[in-house]
Design an enzyme around this catalytic site. Structure first.
Site, PDB file in Angstrom:
ATOM      1  N   ASP A  76       0.824  -1.215   0.000  1.00  9.61           N
ATOM      2  CA  ASP A  76       0.000   0.000   0.000  1.00  9.61           C
ATOM      3  C   ASP A  76       0.861   1.269   0.000  1.00  9.61           C
ATOM      4  OD1 ASP A  76      -2.357   1.436   0.065  1.00  9.61           O
ATOM      5  OD2 ASP A  76      -3.210   0.303   1.717  1.00  9.61           O
ATOM      6  N   ASP A 109     -10.712   2.153  -3.177  1.00  9.16           N
ATOM      7  CA  ASP A 109     -11.238   1.941  -1.830  1.00  9.16           C
ATOM      8  C   ASP A 109     -12.757   2.020  -1.828  1.00  9.16           C
ATOM      9  OD1 ASP A 109      -8.979   1.350  -0.475  1.00  9.16           O
ATOM     10  OD2 ASP A 109      -8.657   3.341   0.374  1.00  9.16           O
TER      11      ASP A 109
HETATM   12  C1  GLA Z   1      -5.735   1.779   2.201  1.00 13.24           C
HETATM   13  C2  GLA Z   1      -6.172   0.620   1.350  1.00 13.24           C
HETATM   14  C3  GLA Z   1      -7.247  -0.158   2.059  1.00 13.24           C
HETATM   15  C4  GLA Z   1      -6.727  -0.632   3.388  1.00 13.24           C
HETATM   16  C5  GLA Z   1      -6.246   0.553   4.201  1.00 13.24           C
HETATM   17  C6  GLA Z   1      -5.563   0.100   5.470  1.00 13.24           C
HETATM   18  O1  GLA Z   1      -6.704   2.747   2.291  1.00 13.24           O
HETATM   19  O2  GLA Z   1      -6.602   1.039   0.100  1.00 13.24           O
HETATM   20  O3  GLA Z   1      -7.670  -1.234   1.281  1.00 13.24           O
HETATM   21  O4  GLA Z   1      -5.685  -1.529   3.170  1.00 13.24           O
HETATM   22  O5  GLA Z   1      -5.323   1.336   3.486  1.00 13.24           O
HETATM   23  O6  GLA Z   1      -5.120   1.149   6.215  1.00 13.24           O
END
Ligand code: GLA
Length: 730
Positions: free
Chosen positions: A478, A548
């Site tokens: 990420d 997301d």
């Molecule tokens: C990001 C990712 C999510 C999740 C969060 C965790 O926003 O896109 O899918 O993994 O971080 O903090």
């Protein structure tokens, strides 16, 4: 042969499947752009060259008073010598003077494709797939040497381009701008299509007419960004999804980039793309070489759909790498939306236990398992398992999940550091920062300075230690903020603006090391969803978490937009709970499942809390995934109904031999007494007879494509309906 050269007239013709690209060296050594478009048989098209000059306010070079660089179509234009349009190259000498004009020196043809040192790039499986033309140019006054590369694919409408600059002088030179490619068009009657967006609203398709002046799509954020994808298509005004000329451009890069188009006073259009020159400089000491990222150029005479299918083919086989490139990906369940930070090993094992019963194959432990991390205020950088929180070691947890019959995956956000972390306390200077200026926080975190070797080494060591400590099958990588205070105080002032690119050279080095150390692991990249959905990341990781936003209605658009460039098997898509956490919308389980099928497929919900009927649905969806997997993963993708234009969406996947297809149709909101909605299929063999199983009809491909059929049933069942139709040769 992909590259044809007329040595006498110094004409270069690149034939990439159905397209041709022509260049010619002028007697003064300028490299003219002659033509890019549908295949042409002749090499010599100099009758279409726009060789005008002499008009007031468009100056002429001393050795060519009849010409003006301002009017010519040029392959790699510089600045300061009479071409006032958007340049491909800007270079300063030691005195700060800025003028550069490249002239032809020599050329050679390379069988295959040379690598781009330290950068992700399209690769060949067989040397015979492509030839590369290397054109050497120079500005003798500056002592700057440039090699322009054109890699031409024989069987695909693809040419990739990049440039290598070398300081052949005895003094330092500073590059202010070095684009990966410049492409000229004699006329400007095109629309420019881009993919703009935001967090949770990525890749909205927008098409606007090119107009006089400049138009730019770009990111200055230190990442390829949610806000604008590093892609554009120039579409002939009459080009549609299925018909007409489209030129697609995509940059194999994950950092700040610029795509800029300019329509000139002569109504020609120039498009440049490359690293964003904003806040960028690169110092070339004598003998130094700088390589730009690669630009991918796709030609299509079959509209946007044809362009997308070419990108998909190229990226599936010549960009994504590793064991997982062609392998079926496990159906995963991710605990993020199920638990957020609040979980322990027992909770995860309980999820795995239920998931195993319905055929889910892998559990992914998301954010919150390391350091001190019960919310997003601390812990990033401390890649040590929080055994107190989990209640056991990582190895024990993984073994328990495996005992339930699932593989195990894990989340990292390696490029970040929380000010409240042991790592920050030990190395406060490891983040991007300007001494004396407070660091701007994003999601309470700072960005590690990946240009620093010590940081690169720390990441490789700390991540490898975790990955070696247990049987881990998957990593979600990420990146949850953009860059500010982009500075490495250790760099001398003359190199300080190099940080934006040095960061990515550092990241790519780390990714190369980790992915080659763990070839068995499936890597998925992520950046708050799809903030770094770009070919640079896909080179290391064959899939990207698309957004997301897991709301299925929103996903229709996001996935549709993403498919403009990126193959469906790279699109991370999950079924999540309702009311949806981003939109609070409630959609039926089937609709959510059908939308998530267009992607890598998985779940992101607390399966231990689902009612029996939803669990049954999961079993059905898992079966559907397995049935349709070959089509979705390997098939050609056709967009049929555009969700940006109305209340419905439809798309289909067709097998390579055209004997099978899957059609997916979606209705967002129901309307009373709605008109019948017809869908016309694409990509079938017109002469083949097919059966549409769910409709019980048998028809030839041409009937299904030209007459189509009325989408069944959906309109009587309420909002958020979907159908999957199986089309099989009979
Ligand atoms: C990001 C990712 C999510 C999740 C969060 C965790 O926003 O896109 O899918 O993994 O971080 O903090």
């Amino acid at each position: 042969m992909a590259i044809i050269i007329d040595e006498n007239k110094k004409i270069f013709k690149l034939d990439a499947k159905d397209s041709s690209y022509l260049m010619q060296v002028s007697k003064q050594g300028y490299l003219y752009h002659v033509y890019y478009g549908a295949h042409v048989s002749d090499n010599d098209l100099d009758h279409i060259l726009q060789l005008t000059g002499g008009a007031s306010f468009s100056p002429s070079p001393a050795d060519a008073p009849e010409l003006s660089l301002d009017m010519l179509l040029l392959e790699y234009p510089g600045t300061g010598t009479g071409d006032f349009r958007v340049p491909a190259l800007t270079v300063k000498d030691t005195r700060g003077a800025s003028a550069v004009c490249l002239r032809y020196v020599s050329h050679k043809v390379i069988e295959g494709k040379p690598a781009l040192p330290g950068l992700p790039a399209v690769y060949l499986n067989e040397n015979s797939e492509a030839q590369t033309l290397e054109i050497s140019m120079e500005d003798a006054l500056l002592g700057l040497k440039a090699k322009l590369y054109y890699c031409v694919f024989e069987e695909l409408n693809v040419i990739t381009r990049w440039v290598q600059l070398e300081n052949g002088s005895a003094e330092n030179l500073t590059i202010d701008r070095a684009m990966s490619a410049c492409v000229e068009f004699l006329t400007a009657d095109y629309d420019m299509l881009g993919l703009y967006g935001s967090w949770a609203r990525e890749r909205t398709v927008e098409r606007v007419a090119l107009r006089h002046g400049t138009q730019a799509l770009q990111s200055r954020r230190g990442s390829s960004s949610h806000q604008m994808n590093p892609f554009t298509a120039l579409c002939a005004r009459d080009a549609t999804e299925d018909r007409g000329e489209v030129f697609g451009f995509n940059l194999v890069y994950s950092g700040s980039y610029l795509i800029e188009a300019e329509v000139s006073q002569m109504d020609s259009a120039r498009l440049v793309l490359g690293i964003n020159p904003y806040d960028f400089e690169w110092e070339l000491e004598p003998g130094d070489v700088f390589t730009t990222p690669e630009a991918v150029l796709v030609y299509s005479s079959e509209g946007l759909g044809g362009m997308s299918r070419t990108f998909h083919k190229l990226y599936r086989k010549n960009l994504c790498r590793g064991q997982w490139r062609d392998k079926k990906r496990p159906i995963l369940i991710n605990n993020w939306e199920a638990t957020y930070f609040k979980f322990n090993a027992d909770k995860l094992v309980a999820i795995a236990h239920e998931a195993a019963k319905v055929g889910i194959e892998m559990l992914v432990m998301d954010d919150g398992w390391f350091g001190k991390r019960d919310d997003d205020h601390s812990g990033l950088g401390d890649w040590k398992v929080n055994e107190a929180k989990l209640g056991c070691t990582l190895r024990e947890l993984v073994e328990r999940v495996k005992a339930e019959g699932l593989r195990f995956g894990i989340w990292f956000e390696p490029e970040m550091i929380s000010p409240d972390s042991d790592l920050y306390r030990a190395h406060p200077d490891w983040c991007l920062h300007i001494p004396g200026r407070p660091g701007t926080l994003g999601r309470n975190q700072l960005v590690l300075d990946l240009s620093k070797t010590a940081v690169q080494e720390y990441l490789v060591e700390s991540l490898s230690a975790v990955l070696h400590s247990a049987d881990i099958s998957y990593v979600k990588w990420d990146f949850n903020r953009n860059m500010t205070e982009a500075n490495n105080p250790d760099l001398p002032a003359a190199k300080s603006r190099e940080i934006w690119h040095r960061y990515y050279l550092g990241l790519y080095k780390v990714l190369e090391e980790i992915t080659s150390q763990f070839p068995q692991i499936l890597f998925e990249s992520c950046s708050g969803g799809g903030g770094r959905f770009d070919p640079g990341m896909l080179y290391y990781m064959p899939q990207t978490w698309c957004s997301d936003d897991t709301d299925a209605v929103e996903r229709l658009k996001i996935q549709y937009g993403t498919s403009m460039v990126y193959p469906v098997n790279s699109i991370g898509a999950h079924v999540s709970a309702v009311p949806n956490h981003q939109t609070m919308r409630t959609t039926p389980f089937q609709f959510r499942g059908d939308v998530a099928l267009m992607g890598t497929f998985g779940y992101e919900l607390d399966i231990t809390k689902l009612p029996e009927e939803d669990l049954d649905m999961i079993e059905d969806q898992v079966e559907k995934f397995h049935d349709y997997h070959p089509l979705i993963f390997h098939g050609d993708f056709y967009r049929l109904i555009n969700p940006f234009e109305g209340n419905e969406a439809a798309w289909m996947f067709v097998s390579e031999d055209k004997s099978e297809a899957l059609v997916q149709c979606f209705l967002v909101q129901n309307r009373p007494n709605a008109p019948a909605r017809r869908v016309k299929l694409r990509g079938l063999d017109p002469e083949m007879r097919y059966k549409v199983e769910e409709l019980g009809v048998r028809m030839h491909g041409d009937s299904l494509m030209n007459a189509g059929f009325i989408i069944p049933d959906m309109w009587v069942c309420g909002d958020y309906q979907s159908v999957c139709l199986t089309v099989k040769r009979v």
